[in-house]
Design an enzyme around this catalytic site. Sequence first.
Site, mmCIF file in Angstrom:
data_model
loop_
_atom_site.group_PDB
_atom_site.id
_atom_site.type_symbol
_atom_site.label_atom_id
_atom_site.label_comp_id
_atom_site.label_asym_id
_atom_site.label_seq_id
_atom_site.Cartn_x
_atom_site.Cartn_y
_atom_site.Cartn_z
ATOM 1 C CG ASP A 1 36.117 22.895 68.447
ATOM 2 O OD1 ASP A 1 36.392 22.125 69.382
ATOM 3 O OD2 ASP A 1 36.628 22.792 67.327
ATOM 4 C CG HIS B 1 32.926 19.807 69.656
ATOM 5 N ND1 HIS B 1 33.882 19.744 68.671
ATOM 6 C CD2 HIS B 1 31.746 20.008 69.015
ATOM 7 C CE1 HIS B 1 33.300 19.898 67.484
ATOM 8 N NE2 HIS B 1 32.011 20.070 67.672
#
Length: 421
Positions: free
Chosen positions: A240, A263
């Site tokens: 993430d 991310h």
Amino acid sequence: MATLNIFFFVLLIQCTVFTGSSRQLKKSNVNIDSYGDNTFSVISFGAIGDGKKDDSKGFKRAWDAACDSSTPSPTFLVPQGKTFLLQPLTFNGKHCNSNNITFQIDGRIIAPTKPSTWECNRNCHHWIGFQNFDGLHIQGSGIINGQGGNWWKLSCKDNQKSCQLRKPTGFMIGHSKNVDMKGSTFEESPKMHIAFEDSTSIHATQLTIKAPGNSPNTDGIHIQRSTNVSIHNTTIQTGDDCISIGDGSKYINITNIECGPGHGISIGSLGIMGKTEEVEFVHVRNVSFYGTTNGVRIKTWQGGHGHARNIRFEDITSHASTRPIVIDQYYCPHKQCKNQTTAVEISNIAYENINGTSHKETAVQLSCSESSPCRNITMKNINLRNEKQKGKTSSYCLNAHGLRNGRVHPNVPCLDKHDNF
Ligand SMILES: *[C@@H]1O[C@H](CO)[C@@H](O)[C@H](O)[C@H]1NC(C)=O
Ligand SMILES: *[C@@H]1O[C@H](CO)[C@@H](O)[C@H](O)[C@H]1NC(C)=O
Ligand SMILES: *[C@@H]1O[C@H](CO)[C@@H](O)[C@H](O)[C@H]1NC(C)=O
Ligand SMILES: *[C@@H]1O[C@H](CO)[C@@H](O)[C@H](O)[C@H]1NC(C)=O
Ligand SMILES: *[C@@H]1O[C@H](CO)[C@@H](O)[C@H](O)[C@H]1NC(C)=O
Ligand SMILES: *[C@@H]1O[C@H](CO)[C@@H](O)[C@H](O)[C@H]1NC(C)=O
Ligand SMILES: *[C@@H]1O[C@H](CO)[C@@H](O)[C@H](O)[C@H]1NC(C)=O
Ligand SMILES: *[C@@H]1O[C@H](CO)[C@@H](O)[C@H](O)[C@H]1NC(C)=O
């Protein structure tokens, strides 16, 4: 003196239980342990370190002793060469004598492998926590592994039914100030690896964070309701955001970061369910992204209030990130959001010296809200090429205003050209 006597009495009992040897008992009585009288090794307090027996009690006892000790700068030691199995555990600094406490973590710490054997009534906020410290150093070459593999299988994103299980953050520092962290490695957390919450003046450097690129919600470092936080010289590979900066974060300084997979570095998401949320004075400098889904991103929900402002991203290199520059005021990962008449305001955002390659053609995406357009977005010296040799890059703008200067490639025509700002 009375407390000291009680302390030695407790220690005596512990030594009897754990060493059973009168010679060591005597030695302990004088020295506390072989590391000197300001060092509290978990081994001296009953931890085994074979990676199988639960070492939580030994950690608790060592912590109670360090916290109660009258030495001005106690060190809690997790020695190297051993693996300690820990149930969820929170160290509370509130009633300690010292305001200069060191956690020297040189060994390996692991969590229970099966979520069902975690002792937290299926509602774990975090695995290892630090609360109410003022003056805390966490350092060493140790590895802190949250054994997240079985938690990831319970992911909401993949499986709605097992969503009721609240997944724990790996390592949490809350309600604390003057904390520094240096050198440790964090791996395979069930959810985010490190969270700084409700704290001020936290300085982290030379950390390593590692989890597979497809592990869900495993943010590297999350900052929430905290001021004066800096993160330097850190490598993050995860599933993430490498770093996520949530509500109430101010004066955040992030430099020299390698990020990917992951991310990217994100501000937000802010303003979920109409909330008022604020982030400001964030400086991100010298970051390399490797194959991340985003590079530098600001994301807000429709219907929120508050602001994200005075944010600066500079000296960024993208190696095939999907979208290196993103502002998204329509953030909606579940695809069930309505457009609303309010939004978290975004202004004074600077991008400077951003180079490298983009995986998607749209290397720059500025999707701002109609009700609250983005103001004073500035770009200077941007050069983002398509990862594919013959591909081109482009930008997307909606309700975004500001200035561009120097070379800005791809062109971002919604920003007025200005020769010297
Ligand atoms: C705090 O503790 C560390 C480690 O024991 C020591 O090196 C340092 O000098 C101490 N700082 C103060 C202000 O006492
Ligand atoms: C920020 O943290 C640093 C290092 O702990 C400290 O020297 C400085 O005073 C802090 N600044 C503020 C505004 O709290
Ligand atoms: C970060 O790394 C740079 C380059 O190696 C070094 O000069 C600097 O002192 C480091 N900073 C911190 C806070 O560790
Ligand atoms: C951020 O940290 C770097 C490295 O320690 C330092 O040079 C810089 O002045 C800091 N910036 C801010 C805004 O605090
Ligand atoms: C930028 O960060 C990298 C690590 O990602 C480091 O090696 C390099 O020295 C940094 N450059 C500057 C100018 O600080
Ligand atoms: C980006 O390219 C410009 C122009 O070539 C250069 O001045 C700048 O240092 C580069 N920045 C990075 C982060 O590579
Ligand atoms: C919200 O507005 C944006 C921009 O006008 C549009 O692209 C999007 O489709 C709208 N979403 C919904 C759910 O209406
Ligand atoms: C635009 O934002 C920059 C920071 O990125 C700030 O220094 C400047 O004052 C802002 N300009 C206006 C007109 O608000």
